[in-house]
Scaffold this motif. Structure first.
Motif, PDB file in Angstrom:
ATOM      1  N   ALA A 180      -5.634  -6.156 -18.759  1.00 38.85           N
ATOM      2  CA  ALA A 180      -5.083  -7.108 -17.787  1.00 38.85           C
ATOM      3  C   ALA A 180      -6.041  -7.286 -16.617  1.00 38.85           C
ATOM      4  N   ASP A 181      -5.956  -8.433 -15.976  1.00 36.99           N
ATOM      5  CA  ASP A 181      -6.754  -8.693 -14.768  1.00 36.99           C
ATOM      6  C   ASP A 181      -6.022  -8.222 -13.514  1.00 36.99           C
ATOM      7  N   VAL A 182      -4.691  -8.218 -13.601  1.00 34.92           N
ATOM      8  CA  VAL A 182      -3.862  -7.852 -12.447  1.00 34.92           C
ATOM      9  C   VAL A 182      -2.901  -6.735 -12.844  1.00 34.92           C
ATOM     10  N   ILE A 183      -2.858  -5.688 -12.030  1.00 34.82           N
ATOM     11  CA  ILE A 183      -1.933  -4.573 -12.231  1.00 34.82           C
ATOM     12  C   ILE A 183      -0.901  -4.614 -11.119  1.00 34.82           C
TER      13      ILE A 183
ATOM     14  N   LYS B 178     -10.123  -4.545 -11.587  1.00 35.95           N
ATOM     15  CA  LYS B 178      -8.816  -5.178 -11.653  1.00 35.95           C
ATOM     16  C   LYS B 178      -8.239  -5.354 -10.250  1.00 35.95           C
ATOM     17  N   THR B 179      -7.361  -6.340 -10.105  1.00 36.17           N
ATOM     18  CA  THR B 179      -6.632  -6.512  -8.849  1.00 36.17           C
ATOM     19  C   THR B 179      -5.345  -5.704  -8.949  1.00 36.17           C
ATOM     20  N   VAL B 180      -5.190  -4.727  -8.058  1.00 37.51           N
ATOM     21  CA  VAL B 180      -4.013  -3.854  -8.070  1.00 37.51           C
ATOM     22  C   VAL B 180      -3.080  -4.266  -6.939  1.00 37.51           C
ATOM     23  N   LEU B 181      -1.834  -4.566  -7.292  1.00 28.32           N
ATOM     24  CA  LEU B 181      -0.841  -4.991  -6.311  1.00 28.32           C
ATOM     25  C   LEU B 181       0.266  -3.950  -6.196  1.00 28.32           C
ATOM     26  N   LEU B 182       0.613  -3.609  -4.964  1.00 23.44           N
ATOM     27  CA  LEU B 182       1.760  -2.759  -4.680  1.00 23.44           C
ATOM     28  C   LEU B 182       2.825  -3.670  -4.067  1.00 23.44           C
ATOM     29  N   PRO B 183       3.918  -3.924  -4.772  1.00 16.14           N
ATOM     30  CA  PRO B 183       4.896  -4.902  -4.288  1.00 16.14           C
ATOM     31  C   PRO B 183       5.462  -4.609  -2.899  1.00 16.14           C
ATOM     32  N   GLU B 184       5.585  -3.340  -2.551  1.00 16.66           N
ATOM     33  CA  GLU B 184       6.118  -2.963  -1.235  1.00 16.66           C
ATOM     34  C   GLU B 184       5.093  -2.091  -0.514  1.00 16.66           C
ATOM     35  N   LYS B 185       4.478  -2.632   0.528  1.00 20.72           N
ATOM     36  CA  LYS B 185       3.413  -1.898   1.220  1.00 20.72           C
ATOM     37  C   LYS B 185       3.922  -0.677   1.959  1.00 20.72           C
ATOM     38  N   GLU B 186       5.234  -0.603   2.218  1.00 18.67           N
ATOM     39  CA  GLU B 186       5.790   0.543   2.929  1.00 18.67           C
ATOM     40  C   GLU B 186       6.204   1.667   1.977  1.00 18.67           C
ATOM     41  N   ALA B 187       5.993   1.490   0.690  1.00 17.67           N
ATOM     42  CA  ALA B 187       6.382   2.519  -0.283  1.00 17.67           C
ATOM     43  C   ALA B 187       5.359   3.650  -0.261  1.00 17.67           C
ATOM     44  N   GLY B 188       5.665   4.692   0.492  1.00 19.45           N
ATOM     45  CA  GLY B 188       4.758   5.827   0.618  1.00 19.45           C
ATOM     46  C   GLY B 188       5.308   7.067  -0.049  1.00 19.45           C
ATOM     47  N   CYS B 189       4.598   8.163   0.090  1.00 20.78           N
ATOM     48  CA  CYS B 189       5.015   9.441  -0.493  1.00 20.78           C
ATOM     49  C   CYS B 189       4.964  10.508   0.593  1.00 20.78           C
ATOM     50  N   PRO B 190       6.114  11.019   1.049  1.00 25.71           N
ATOM     51  CA  PRO B 190       6.132  12.038   2.095  1.00 25.71           C
ATOM     52  C   PRO B 190       5.303  13.270   1.758  1.00 25.71           C
ATOM     53  N   MET B 191       5.329  13.694   0.493  1.00 23.79           N
ATOM     54  CA  MET B 191       4.550  14.865   0.109  1.00 23.79           C
ATOM     55  C   MET B 191       3.053  14.606   0.265  1.00 23.79           C
ATOM     56  N   ALA B 192       2.608  13.418  -0.110  1.00 21.56           N
ATOM     57  CA  ALA B 192       1.187  13.092   0.010  1.00 21.56           C
ATOM     58  C   ALA B 192       0.725  13.154   1.460  1.00 21.56           C
ATOM     59  N   GLU B 193       1.641  12.863   2.374  1.00 21.30           N
ATOM     60  CA  GLU B 193       1.302  12.861   3.792  1.00 21.30           C
ATOM     61  C   GLU B 193       1.294  14.256   4.410  1.00 21.30           C
ATOM     62  N   MET B 194       1.633  15.266   3.605  1.00 21.37           N
ATOM     63  CA  MET B 194       1.681  16.637   4.119  1.00 21.37           C
ATOM     64  C   MET B 194       0.333  17.353   4.057  1.00 21.37           C
ATOM     65  N   VAL B 195      -0.698  16.665   3.589  1.00 19.13           N
ATOM     66  CA  VAL B 195      -2.034  17.251   3.580  1.00 19.13           C
ATOM     67  C   VAL B 195      -3.013  16.214   4.113  1.00 19.13           C
TER      68      VAL B 195
ATOM     69  N   TYR C 169       0.755  -6.676  -2.465  1.00 23.47           N
ATOM     70  CA  TYR C 169      -0.253  -6.317  -1.453  1.00 23.47           C
ATOM     71  C   TYR C 169      -1.392  -5.652  -2.198  1.00 23.47           C
ATOM     72  N   VAL C 170      -2.609  -6.163  -1.978  1.00 17.64           N
ATOM     73  CA  VAL C 170      -3.761  -5.682  -2.726  1.00 17.64           C
ATOM     74  C   VAL C 170      -4.168  -4.295  -2.244  1.00 17.64           C
ATOM     75  N   ILE C 171      -4.322  -3.392  -3.195  1.00 17.92           N
ATOM     76  CA  ILE C 171      -4.737  -2.022  -2.886  1.00 17.92           C
ATOM     77  C   ILE C 171      -6.227  -1.880  -3.156  1.00 17.92           C
ATOM     78  N   THR C 172      -6.974  -1.467  -2.151  1.00 15.27           N
ATOM     79  CA  THR C 172      -8.409  -1.228  -2.311  1.00 15.27           C
ATOM     80  C   THR C 172      -8.760   0.149  -1.768  1.00 15.27           C
ATOM     81  N   VAL C 173      -9.818   0.706  -2.302  1.00 13.48           N
ATOM     82  CA  VAL C 173     -10.314   2.014  -1.868  1.00 13.48           C
ATOM     83  C   VAL C 173     -11.806   1.874  -1.591  1.00 13.48           C
ATOM     84  N   PRO C 174     -12.278   2.307  -0.413  1.00 11.82           N
ATOM     85  CA  PRO C 174     -13.718   2.237  -0.110  1.00 11.82           C
ATOM     86  C   PRO C 174     -14.539   2.869  -1.232  1.00 11.82           C
ATOM     87  N   GLU C 175     -15.669   2.265  -1.557  1.00 10.99           N
ATOM     88  CA  GLU C 175     -16.427   2.661  -2.738  1.00 10.99           C
ATOM     89  C   GLU C 175     -16.874   4.114  -2.708  1.00 10.99           C
ATOM     90  N   ASP C 176     -17.314   4.616  -1.551  1.00 14.00           N
ATOM     91  CA  ASP C 176     -17.757   6.011  -1.513  1.00 14.00           C
ATOM     92  C   ASP C 176     -16.595   6.962  -1.793  1.00 14.00           C
TER      93      ASP C 176
END
Length: 306
Positions: free
Chosen positions: A54-57, A76-93, A280-287
């Motif tokens: 697929a071109d879009v996820i 690929k273009t990655v879309l997260l339908p809700e930009k506020e959908a976070g993970c509390p556990m991920a934020e603990m580190v 909402y398009v999700i991107t990660v800096p290349e490095d």
């Protein structure tokens, strides 16, 4: 309120036009799971990202899942339908705290649960999910492991390895809130049911389990088991798929409050909005992406047993 049938038709039309695929985590709302092309756990969905043409996820989950997809498939273009959908556990580190821990244990490998940010993955040697955490840890040459960010999963893994585990003091609020008395009450209400628990649960809960399994492990176990009733010790969203795939069997949750609000933010309307507006398009800096990808690639190379 838009008509659900119309929304689904528009979603399917846009999927075809955009060459898009919809991925939904097992904890998503039932109607979101039903519209998805693939439903699964973090590991299974990560593998779908890699294998998809697929071109879009459209990733119906939380932010770290969208990041993982963008890390593995930057073309690929990655879309997260809700930009506020976070993970509390991920934020603990965070990176600074992890770096301090690495200095305390310089000979330890860093094993990072996928429920973590791209920055943390980039600081880790290898990622894992609940489905392959034991195998990942045992695949390492190092005798010591810093396990982030879930202490419950880390403590569970420690029981299946000779390696020294330094478990980070993080947890999934949804699983961590389950207590032994909740399980005992559920068992009293359903004495013939087997209790299947997710390894993100507290040790006191896991000690009462008939089986400790990832969500995919629970799905597979329920299909193969001769048992007709199950108490499910994970986020309640899994019961939809369990019941759908095993209509002749009964499934009960440990508590009606075992709900991840972040997983439930995504709706059919937000999936449609994502496709219509490419948000909402999700991107990660290349490095960061390249470093994190090494940890994810190493994870994907390890077999899963749960």
């Amino acid at each position: 309120m838009q008509d659900m049938k119309e929304i689904i038709e528009r979603i399917n039309k846009l999927k075809t036009e955009l060459n898009a695929v919809i991925l939904a985590h097992n904890y998503q709302r039932p109607e979101v799971q039903d519209i998805a092309d693939f439903t699964g756990d973090s590991l299974g969905l990560s593998q779908q990202v890699v294998n998809s043409d697929a071109d879009v996820i459209v990733f119906c989950g939380v932010d770290f899942m969208g990041e993982s997809a963008a890390i593995l498939s930057p073309e690929k273009t990655v879309l997260l339908p809700e930009k506020e959908a976070g993970c509390p556990m991920a934020e603990m580190v965070d990176v600074i705290s992890l770096d301090d821990e690495k200095k305390k244990h310089p000979d330890a490998a860093v094993v990072c649960y996928v429920n973590s940010s791209a920055l943390i993955k980039a600081q880790s040697d290898i990622c894992c999910t609940s489905a392959n955490a034991i195998d990942v840890v045992n695949s390492l040459e190092e005798d010591e492991v810093i396990f982030v960010p879930d202490k419950n999963l880390g403590n569970y893994v420690a029981g299946f390895t000779d390696k020294k585990i330094y478990a980070w003091d993080g947890f999934c609020p949804t699983h961590h809130q389950m207590r032994a008395h909740d399980v005992i009450k559920a068992k009293e209400g359903h004495p013939d049911a087997l209790f299947l628990a997710h390894p993100e649960c507290r040790t006191e809960v896991l000690d009462l389990a008939d089986e400790v399994l990832s969500t995919t492990g629970m799905l597979n176990y329920a299909k193969k088991s001769d048992a007709k009733e199950f108490i499910i010790g994970t986020e309640n969203g899994l019961l939809h798929r369990l019941s759908k795939e095993n209509p002749e069997k009964k499934f009960y949750y440990v508590s009606e409050f075992t709900i991840c609000t972040n997983m439930k933010i995504t709706t059919l309307e937000s999936v449609l909005d994502a496709l219509e507006n490419m948000q909402y398009v999700i991107t990660v800096p290349e490095d960061t992406r390249l470093k994190a990808k090494k940890a994810l690639d190493r994870m994907l190379a390890v077999k899963r047993t749960m």
